[in-house]
Design an enzyme around this catalytic site. Structure first.
Site, PDB file in Angstrom:
ATOM      1  N   GLY A  11       0.812  -1.092  -0.075  1.00 31.41           N
ATOM      2  CA  GLY A  11      -0.033   0.062   0.063  1.00 31.41           C
ATOM      3  C   GLY A  11       0.821   1.324  -0.076  1.00 31.41           C
ATOM      4  O   GLY A  11       2.086   1.145  -0.447  1.00 31.41           O
ATOM      5  N   VAL A  13       2.367   3.159   2.510  1.00 21.88           N
ATOM      6  CA  VAL A  13       3.570   2.956   3.232  1.00 21.88           C
ATOM      7  C   VAL A  13       4.596   1.917   2.520  1.00 21.88           C
ATOM      8  O   VAL A  13       5.786   2.368   2.310  1.00 21.88           O
ATOM      9  CB  VAL A  13       3.442   2.674   4.828  1.00 21.88           C
ATOM     10  CG1 VAL A  13       4.935   2.747   5.430  1.00 21.88           C
ATOM     11  CG2 VAL A  13       2.734   3.764   5.397  1.00 21.88           C
ATOM     12  N   ASP A  33       1.976  -8.809  -1.148  1.00 26.57           N
ATOM     13  CA  ASP A  33       0.658  -8.302  -0.768  1.00 26.57           C
ATOM     14  C   ASP A  33      -0.430  -9.395  -1.023  1.00 26.57           C
ATOM     15  O   ASP A  33      -0.158 -10.157  -1.860  1.00 26.57           O
ATOM     16  CB  ASP A  33       0.355  -7.115  -1.267  1.00 26.57           C
ATOM     17  CG  ASP A  33      -0.836  -6.062  -0.793  1.00 26.57           C
ATOM     18  OD1 ASP A  33      -0.537  -4.958  -0.307  1.00 26.57           O
ATOM     19  OD2 ASP A  33      -1.952  -6.685  -0.781  1.00 26.57           O
ATOM     20  N   ARG A  88      -5.927   5.305  16.027  1.00 27.56           N
ATOM     21  CA  ARG A  88      -5.195   4.154  15.715  1.00 27.56           C
ATOM     22  C   ARG A  88      -5.667   2.941  16.292  1.00 27.56           C
ATOM     23  O   ARG A  88      -5.515   1.736  15.760  1.00 27.56           O
ATOM     24  CB  ARG A  88      -3.483   4.380  16.082  1.00 27.56           C
ATOM     25  CG  ARG A  88      -2.931   5.478  15.297  1.00 27.56           C
ATOM     26  CD  ARG A  88      -1.443   5.720  15.774  1.00 27.56           C
ATOM     27  NE  ARG A  88      -0.841   6.921  15.183  1.00 27.56           N
ATOM     28  CZ  ARG A  88      -0.622   8.194  15.434  1.00 27.56           C
ATOM     29  NH1 ARG A  88      -1.224   8.435  16.591  1.00 27.56           N
ATOM     30  NH2 ARG A  88       0.063   8.955  14.960  1.00 27.56           N
ATOM     31  N   ASN A  95      -6.372  -5.313  12.291  1.00 30.11           N
ATOM     32  CA  ASN A  95      -4.854  -5.402  11.865  1.00 30.11           C
ATOM     33  C   ASN A  95      -3.864  -6.407  12.884  1.00 30.11           C
ATOM     34  O   ASN A  95      -2.939  -7.016  12.495  1.00 30.11           O
ATOM     35  CB  ASN A  95      -4.166  -4.282  12.220  1.00 30.11           C
ATOM     36  CG  ASN A  95      -4.482  -3.175  11.236  1.00 30.11           C
ATOM     37  OD1 ASN A  95      -5.112  -3.478  10.001  1.00 30.11           O
ATOM     38  ND2 ASN A  95      -3.966  -1.907  11.249  1.00 30.11           N
ATOM     39  N   ASN A 120      -0.420  -0.202  12.473  1.00 26.08           N
ATOM     40  CA  ASN A 120      -1.138   0.396  13.602  1.00 26.08           C
ATOM     41  C   ASN A 120      -2.110  -0.560  14.330  1.00 26.08           C
ATOM     42  O   ASN A 120      -2.807  -1.345  13.530  1.00 26.08           O
ATOM     43  CB  ASN A 120      -1.616   1.704  13.328  1.00 26.08           C
ATOM     44  CG  ASN A 120      -0.453   2.821  13.653  1.00 26.08           C
ATOM     45  OD1 ASN A 120       0.223   2.690  14.353  1.00 26.08           O
ATOM     46  ND2 ASN A 120      -0.388   3.723  12.632  1.00 26.08           N
ATOM     47  N   ARG A 151       8.702  14.783  12.995  1.00 30.54           N
ATOM     48  CA  ARG A 151       7.382  15.568  12.865  1.00 30.54           C
ATOM     49  C   ARG A 151       7.998  16.821  13.733  1.00 30.54           C
ATOM     50  O   ARG A 151       7.656  18.030  13.329  1.00 30.54           O
ATOM     51  CB  ARG A 151       6.136  15.039  13.223  1.00 30.54           C
ATOM     52  CG  ARG A 151       5.686  14.130  12.075  1.00 30.54           C
ATOM     53  CD  ARG A 151       4.265  13.513  12.611  1.00 30.54           C
ATOM     54  NE  ARG A 151       3.613  12.990  11.381  1.00 30.54           N
ATOM     55  CZ  ARG A 151       2.948  11.911  11.497  1.00 30.54           C
ATOM     56  NH1 ARG A 151       2.741  10.996  12.620  1.00 30.54           N
ATOM     57  NH2 ARG A 151       2.640  11.034  10.250  1.00 30.54           N
ATOM     58  N   HIS A 175       2.666   4.985  20.301  1.00 26.75           N
ATOM     59  CA  HIS A 175       2.600   5.859  19.064  1.00 26.75           C
ATOM     60  C   HIS A 175       1.067   6.222  19.062  1.00 26.75           C
ATOM     61  O   HIS A 175       0.294   5.581  18.563  1.00 26.75           O
ATOM     62  CB  HIS A 175       2.831   5.036  17.742  1.00 26.75           C
ATOM     63  CG  HIS A 175       2.854   5.649  16.757  1.00 26.75           C
ATOM     64  ND1 HIS A 175       3.390   7.092  16.459  1.00 26.75           N
ATOM     65  CD2 HIS A 175       2.222   5.503  15.454  1.00 26.75           C
ATOM     66  CE1 HIS A 175       3.077   7.223  15.084  1.00 26.75           C
ATOM     67  NE2 HIS A 175       2.362   6.440  14.633  1.00 26.75           N
TER      68      HIS A 175
HETATM   69  N1  LIG Z   1       4.183   3.151  12.509  1.00 24.73           N
HETATM   70  C1  LIG Z   1       3.778   4.235  12.100  1.00 24.73           C
HETATM   71  O1  LIG Z   1       4.175   5.418  12.547  1.00 24.73           O
HETATM   72  C2  LIG Z   1       2.763   4.283  11.088  1.00 24.73           C
HETATM   73  C3  LIG Z   1       2.682   5.493  10.023  1.00 24.73           C
HETATM   74  C4  LIG Z   1       1.982   5.383   8.888  1.00 24.73           C
HETATM   75  C5  LIG Z   1       1.130   4.337   8.806  1.00 24.73           C
HETATM   76  N2  LIG Z   1       1.182   3.225   9.687  1.00 24.73           N
HETATM   77  C6  LIG Z   1       0.162   1.975   9.403  1.00 24.73           C
HETATM   78  O2  LIG Z   1       0.759   1.236   8.414  1.00 24.73           O
HETATM   79  C7  LIG Z   1      -0.239   0.343   7.840  1.00 24.73           C
HETATM   80  C8  LIG Z   1      -0.220   0.698   6.276  1.00 24.73           C
HETATM   81  O3  LIG Z   1      -0.558   2.071   5.998  1.00 24.73           O
HETATM   82  P1  LIG Z   1      -0.851   2.272   4.490  1.00 24.73           P
HETATM   83  O4  LIG Z   1      -1.243   3.773   4.501  1.00 24.73           O
HETATM   84  O5  LIG Z   1       0.220   1.726   3.609  1.00 24.73           O
HETATM   85  O6  LIG Z   1      -2.177   1.520   4.164  1.00 24.73           O
HETATM   86  P2  LIG Z   1      -2.742   0.868   2.686  1.00 24.73           P
HETATM   87  O7  LIG Z   1      -4.017   0.851   3.037  1.00 24.73           O
HETATM   88  O8  LIG Z   1      -2.275   1.939   1.753  1.00 24.73           O
HETATM   89  O9  LIG Z   1      -2.001  -0.447   2.498  1.00 24.73           O
HETATM   90  C9  LIG Z   1      -2.119  -1.508   3.395  1.00 24.73           C
HETATM   91  C10 LIG Z   1      -1.774  -2.728   2.443  1.00 24.73           C
HETATM   92  O10 LIG Z   1      -1.896  -3.799   3.209  1.00 24.73           O
HETATM   93  C11 LIG Z   1      -2.253  -4.869   2.250  1.00 24.73           C
HETATM   94  N3  LIG Z   1      -2.785  -5.961   3.242  1.00 24.73           N
HETATM   95  C12 LIG Z   1      -3.812  -6.217   4.021  1.00 24.73           C
HETATM   96  N4  LIG Z   1      -3.950  -7.570   4.475  1.00 24.73           N
HETATM   97  C13 LIG Z   1      -2.748  -8.267   4.118  1.00 24.73           C
HETATM   98  C14 LIG Z   1      -2.173  -9.558   4.386  1.00 24.73           C
HETATM   99  N5  LIG Z   1      -2.804 -10.209   5.153  1.00 24.73           N
HETATM  100  N6  LIG Z   1      -0.966  -9.780   3.630  1.00 24.73           N
HETATM  101  C15 LIG Z   1      -0.419  -8.896   2.987  1.00 24.73           C
HETATM  102  N7  LIG Z   1      -0.887  -7.475   2.847  1.00 24.73           N
HETATM  103  C16 LIG Z   1      -1.991  -7.227   3.199  1.00 24.73           C
HETATM  104  C17 LIG Z   1      -3.469  -4.404   1.702  1.00 24.73           C
HETATM  105  O11 LIG Z   1      -3.943  -5.023   0.416  1.00 24.73           O
HETATM  106  C18 LIG Z   1      -3.003  -2.961   1.337  1.00 24.73           C
HETATM  107  O12 LIG Z   1      -1.991  -2.994   0.002  1.00 24.73           O
HETATM  108  C19 LIG Z   1      -1.592   0.914   8.645  1.00 24.73           C
HETATM  109  O13 LIG Z   1      -1.994   0.120   9.801  1.00 24.73           O
HETATM  110  C20 LIG Z   1      -1.184   2.405   9.161  1.00 24.73           C
HETATM  111  O14 LIG Z   1      -1.910   2.659  10.093  1.00 24.73           O
HETATM  112  C21 LIG Z   1       1.904   3.185  10.825  1.00 24.73           C
END
Ligand SMILES: NC(=O)c1ccc[n+]([C@@H]2O[C@H](COP(=O)([O-])OP(=O)(O)OC[C@H]3O[C@@H](n4cnc5c(N)ncnc54)[C@H](O)[C@@H]3O)[C@@H](O)[C@H]2O)c1
Length: 308
Positions: A11, A13, A33, A88, A95, A120, A151, A175
């Site tokens: 996705g 990130v 993915d 979150r 998740n 998250n 940030r 976080h």
């Molecule tokens: N730790 C941090 O500081 C931080 C910062 C930003 C985002 N995040 C978290 O990171 C995660 C991803 O964010 P994003 O913006 O990329 O989301 P996104 O929706 O763009 O991408 C998530 C991806 O995960 C895939 N996915 C779902 N289930 C799966 C599985 N079982 N196996 C493999 N892939 C799978 C989806 O198909 C999708 O492509 C979220 O939980 C977000 O909250 C954390």
């Protein structure tokens, strides 16, 4: 290249992280993915940027964990992201299942890997990965503090009109809304910001940092931040692959450090090839310590819901 990084979740990130790793020629990258075609398409697109970037990193998109075998580092970004109005913590149950499944699959093919969790709610998801993987604690940790500190650094640089390179910021704790930005340890050219700004400006920066993720979510309307999160994760991957012994705020499993036991919380950690080499214990005032414990209690609540 002789180094391999798997990014689980293609996705926002995950794909941006894969791009950063390839652009910086840190390692070969496997992007995986559950969506068919998406990791393959994004992987090929990133690979086709490499001639322009001058990088010989190999990039592969796949749905098959066999392709991830022998990874030096696995980063889990799979899961759902926040929408406006969601915290979150609202992502917890969905998740949990995703992170559990991804950890099990990735570890089966890369039992010696370093595991970095990004999904998250971050601290609870680190606990999930730790329990599921059975990895020693130094090989499983999470990314949040580098982002939160970045940030805070951005806001400090904006406030004082100085280079971001002169800034250093310290954010501990979970976080979430209870994260603990530490102004006393946040500096510009080595000078604490508490000596450079009025207390109300320091407080405004602390508040904006703690709600930094929500600020982006409310602007985007759909999805959450990914440019800064992927940059922050790439810094951690770089520290591991290059064995830099770099001190970064990371979500680590604590066994009594800072008075916290049996829980993943953000603390200053030294990262190298073996993962977390050392947790740096810093002096905290009574108020800072209380804020860190309040933040840890919020993490514990989520962990309790999952019965980990
Ligand atoms: N730790 C941090 O500081 C931080 C910062 C930003 C985002 N995040 C978290 O990171 C995660 C991803 O964010 P994003 O913006 O990329 O989301 P996104 O929706 O763009 O991408 C998530 C991806 O995960 C895939 N996915 C779902 N289930 C799966 C599985 N079982 N196996 C493999 N892939 C799978 C989806 O198909 C999708 O492509 C979220 O939980 C977000 O909250 C954390």
């Amino acid at each position: 290249m002789n180094r391999k990084v798997t990014v689980v979740g293609a996705g926002n990130v995950g794909a941006t992280l894969a791009q950063r790793i390839a652009d910086q020629e840190l390692a070969d990258v496997v992007l995986i993915d559950i969506l068919e075609g998406v990791p393959q398409g994004k992987g090929l697109d990133i690979a086709e940027a490499c001639p322009v970037e001058g990088s010989d990193a190999q990039v592969l998109g796949t749905n098959d964990y066999k392709d991830t075998a022998g990874s030096d580092v696995v980063v889990i970004t799979a899961g759902i992201a926040r929408k406006p109005g969601m915290s979150r913590d609202d992502l917890l149950n969905t998740n949990y299942k995703i992170v559990k499944e991804c950890t099990e699959n990735a570890l089966e093919h890369s039992p010696n890997t370093i595991l970095i969790v990004v999904s998250n709610p971050l601290d609870a998801m680190c606990q999930v990965a730790y329990k599921v993987s059975g990895l020693p604690k130094h090989r499983g940790f999470g990314m949040a503090g580098v982002l939160d500190s970045a940030r805070m650094r951005t806001f400090i640089a904006m406030e004082l009109g100085v280079s971001v390179e002169n800034t250093h910021a310290f954010v501990l704790g979970g976080h979430g809304d209870t994260m603990v930005p530490l102004p006393r340890y946040s500096t510009v050219a080595g000078i604490p910001i508490t000596e450079l700004m009025r207390p109300e400006r320091v407080e405004a920066i602390v508040k904006r940092t703690a709600s930094g993720g929500a600020e982006i979510v409310s602007l985007l309307k759909t999805g959450s931040a990914y440019y800064a999160p992927s940059a922050a994760t790439a810094e951690m991957v770089d520290a591991v692959l290059k064995d830099k012994h770099k001190i970064l705020p990371c979500c680590c499993f604590l066994e009594g450090e800072f008075g916290i036991k049996g829980l993943y919380v953000g603390v200053p950690a030294q990262l190298g090839q073996k993962g977390v080499e050392k947790i740096w214990k810093i002096e905290l005032t009574a108020a800072e310590r209380a804020a860190l414990h309040k933040s840890a209690a919020a993490v514990q609540e989520l962990v309790d819901v999952l019965k980990l």
